[in-house]
Write a protein that holds these residues in place. Structure first.
Motif, PDB file in Angstrom:
ATOM      1  N   LYS A 150      16.447  65.037  48.173  1.00 35.26           N
ATOM      2  CA  LYS A 150      17.536  65.756  47.776  1.00 35.26           C
ATOM      3  C   LYS A 150      18.047  66.046  49.204  1.00 35.26           C
ATOM      4  O   LYS A 150      19.269  66.122  49.199  1.00 35.26           O
ATOM      5  CB  LYS A 150      16.750  67.141  47.464  1.00 35.26           C
ATOM      6  N   ILE A 151      16.999  66.098  50.309  1.00 34.20           N
ATOM      7  CA  ILE A 151      17.085  66.452  51.455  1.00 34.20           C
ATOM      8  C   ILE A 151      18.669  64.872  51.560  1.00 34.20           C
ATOM      9  O   ILE A 151      19.668  65.324  52.301  1.00 34.20           O
ATOM     10  CB  ILE A 151      16.752  66.112  52.765  1.00 34.20           C
ATOM     11  N   ARG A 152      18.136  63.906  51.550  1.00 36.32           N
ATOM     12  CA  ARG A 152      18.860  62.690  52.079  1.00 36.32           C
ATOM     13  C   ARG A 152      20.054  62.998  51.537  1.00 36.32           C
ATOM     14  O   ARG A 152      21.295  62.624  51.899  1.00 36.32           O
ATOM     15  CB  ARG A 152      18.528  61.150  51.348  1.00 36.32           C
ATOM     16  N   GLU A 153      19.879  62.899  50.138  1.00 32.26           N
ATOM     17  CA  GLU A 153      21.424  63.873  48.881  1.00 32.26           C
ATOM     18  C   GLU A 153      22.301  64.602  49.957  1.00 32.26           C
ATOM     19  O   GLU A 153      23.892  64.805  50.422  1.00 32.26           O
ATOM     20  CB  GLU A 153      21.426  63.789  47.991  1.00 32.26           C
ATOM     21  N   ILE A 154      22.176  65.761  50.057  1.00 35.66           N
ATOM     22  CA  ILE A 154      22.916  66.633  50.523  1.00 35.66           C
ATOM     23  C   ILE A 154      23.524  66.238  52.197  1.00 35.66           C
ATOM     24  O   ILE A 154      24.502  66.219  52.568  1.00 35.66           O
ATOM     25  CB  ILE A 154      22.229  68.400  51.099  1.00 35.66           C
ATOM     26  N   VAL A 155      22.771  65.428  53.068  1.00 42.36           N
ATOM     27  CA  VAL A 155      22.914  65.550  54.544  1.00 42.36           C
ATOM     28  C   VAL A 155      23.769  64.110  54.568  1.00 42.36           C
ATOM     29  O   VAL A 155      24.889  64.150  54.942  1.00 42.36           O
ATOM     30  CB  VAL A 155      21.816  65.120  54.862  1.00 42.36           C
ATOM     31  N   GLU A 156      23.398  63.245  53.849  1.00 37.34           N
ATOM     32  CA  GLU A 156      24.675  62.084  53.877  1.00 37.34           C
ATOM     33  C   GLU A 156      25.603  62.651  52.456  1.00 37.34           C
ATOM     34  O   GLU A 156      26.694  61.962  52.488  1.00 37.34           O
ATOM     35  CB  GLU A 156      24.106  60.667  52.670  1.00 37.34           C
ATOM     36  N   GLU A 157      25.761  63.265  52.184  1.00 34.42           N
ATOM     37  CA  GLU A 157      27.007  64.004  51.549  1.00 34.42           C
ATOM     38  C   GLU A 157      27.910  64.814  52.311  1.00 34.42           C
ATOM     39  O   GLU A 157      29.055  64.425  51.901  1.00 34.42           O
ATOM     40  CB  GLU A 157      26.558  64.680  50.261  1.00 34.42           C
ATOM     41  N   GLU A 158      27.811  65.413  53.236  1.00 29.39           N
ATOM     42  CA  GLU A 158      28.090  66.079  54.406  1.00 29.39           C
ATOM     43  C   GLU A 158      28.636  65.373  55.865  1.00 29.39           C
ATOM     44  O   GLU A 158      29.249  65.905  56.055  1.00 29.39           O
ATOM     45  CB  GLU A 158      27.635  67.010  54.437  1.00 29.39           C
ATOM     46  N   VAL A 251      18.267  76.757  51.322  1.00 34.02           N
ATOM     47  CA  VAL A 251      18.368  76.756  49.384  1.00 34.02           C
ATOM     48  C   VAL A 251      17.791  76.411  49.446  1.00 34.02           C
ATOM     49  O   VAL A 251      16.340  76.676  48.311  1.00 34.02           O
ATOM     50  CB  VAL A 251      19.405  77.436  48.881  1.00 34.02           C
ATOM     51  N   LEU A 252      17.322  75.214  49.518  1.00 34.62           N
ATOM     52  CA  LEU A 252      16.441  73.884  48.851  1.00 34.62           C
ATOM     53  C   LEU A 252      14.903  74.363  49.454  1.00 34.62           C
ATOM     54  O   LEU A 252      14.125  74.142  48.140  1.00 34.62           O
ATOM     55  CB  LEU A 252      17.034  72.910  48.832  1.00 34.62           C
ATOM     56  N   LEU A 253      15.061  74.579  50.358  1.00 37.81           N
ATOM     57  CA  LEU A 253      13.318  75.054  50.947  1.00 37.81           C
ATOM     58  C   LEU A 253      13.178  75.712  50.546  1.00 37.81           C
ATOM     59  O   LEU A 253      12.138  76.639  51.399  1.00 37.81           O
ATOM     60  CB  LEU A 253      13.464  74.821  52.555  1.00 37.81           C
ATOM     61  N   ARG A 254      13.580  77.486  50.553  1.00 43.11           N
ATOM     62  CA  ARG A 254      13.195  78.905  50.117  1.00 43.11           C
ATOM     63  C   ARG A 254      13.438  79.161  51.095  1.00 43.11           C
ATOM     64  O   ARG A 254      12.558  80.316  51.543  1.00 43.11           O
ATOM     65  CB  ARG A 254      12.764  78.765  48.878  1.00 43.11           C
ATOM     66  N   ARG A 255      13.878  79.318  52.157  1.00 43.20           N
ATOM     67  CA  ARG A 255      14.393  79.542  53.737  1.00 43.20           C
ATOM     68  C   ARG A 255      14.973  81.046  53.795  1.00 43.20           C
ATOM     69  O   ARG A 255      15.881  80.814  52.809  1.00 43.20           O
ATOM     70  CB  ARG A 255      14.713  78.945  54.367  1.00 43.20           C
TER      71      ARG A 255
END
Length: 291
Positions: A150-158, A251-255
């Motif tokens: 999920k982190i990869r998807e977010i990072v690659e999109e941006e 948000v993904l990592l609930r910080r």
């Protein structure tokens, strides 16, 4: 009178010119003030990477309230390690040679890494100095495959948007020689991702905000110590600052809202076929000035 009448148009023209010059100067100064008061358009700037040190806290929190440690912190005797000159030179040379082997590695193996090693390197990063000893850092360790993807998807999109729109041709061209782009395979393959968040403020026991002085500088120092600790343990990473990903990853990592993403480190061993650019470092005389 005839002479005065003939000169009147000239006087009027001169007055009009003077008025025009004065108005132009006044408008120019106003535009300069307006320009200074507004931030320039820099679409690549990541709000999470801005330091919140200078941001005043809300008035209701009260500036007179003590926000740091106990007023009477006990001081204890301190004795540091002391080496002979020869040992100091040897140790400093050995440590330099170790750190000089550090490289940014984008081709990481999925080979497991002992969790205890990760615990120890983050403990080491936590020894970093910080403004008023606020320790304004949170190290989020991600090993779950689903979360990593999920982190990869977010990072690659941006990052694709960054490369194509935000960063500009000069930046993108400078990166071409390093053969890097918005595809981040290592975010899936690395056994651990360490996301370092700076806490722009903390919370007092009564729930009010607590100032975290020099939070970005403090966390940046901790990141440097973390990189040295990883190198010392035989692990490799690439420093990643994915622009404009902070809010989604938070948000993904609930910080909580007071934490801002500063750095993302994929951590592991290099792949057997890993390569790095053939780069050299500046010599000592180019980076040190002795007064």
């Amino acid at each position: 009178m005839a002479l005065f009448s003939s000169l009147t148009p000239v006087f009027i023209a001169i007055i009009c010119v003077l008025i025009g010059v004065i108005m132009k100067k006044t408008n120019g100064e106003k535009e300069k003030r307006d320009t200074k008061s507004k931030d320039p358009s820099r679409p690549w700037v990541d709000e999470d990477l801005k330091d919140g040190t200078d941001h005043p806290l809300e008035e209701e929190e009260g500036e007179e309230e003590w926000q740091g440690l106990e007023e009477n912190v006990a001081h204890v005797p301190f004795t540091g390690e002391r080496y002979s000159e020869a040992e100091m030179i040897k140790r400093s040379q050995t440590f330099y040679e170790l750190l000089n082997k550090r490289r940014s590695v984008r081709f990481l193996s999925d080979e497991p890494v002992p969790r205890e090693v990760i615990d120890n390197v983050i403990r080491t990063a936590g020894t970093s100095p910080s403004g008023a000893h606020t320790e304004p850092w949170t190290f989020v360790v991600v090993q779950d495959p689903y979360l990593k993807h999920k982190i990869r998807e977010i990072v690659e999109e941006e990052e694709e948007i960054n490369y194509k729109k935000r960063m500009g041709d000069r930046w993108v061209n400078d990166l071409k020689r390093l053969r890097t782009n918005w595809i981040k395979e290592y975010l899936d393959t690395a056994p651990y991702l360490i996301l370092i968040f700076k806490q722009v403020y903390g919370r007092l026991p009564n729930g009010k905000k607590k100032t975290h002085y020099y939070n970005e500088i403090s966390v940046s120092i901790a990141c440097g110590i973390l990189l040295a600790a990883l190198q010392n343990a035989g692990l490799y990473t690439v420093t990643s600052t994915p622009l404009n990903c902070g809010p989604q990853l938070r948000v993904l990592l609930r910080r909580p809202a007071n934490e801002k993403l500063l750095l993302l480190l994929p951590v592991g061993y290099p792949r057997k076929d890993a390569t790095v650019p053939a780069l050299t470092r500046k010599p000592l005389e180019d980076i040190m000035v002795v007064m």
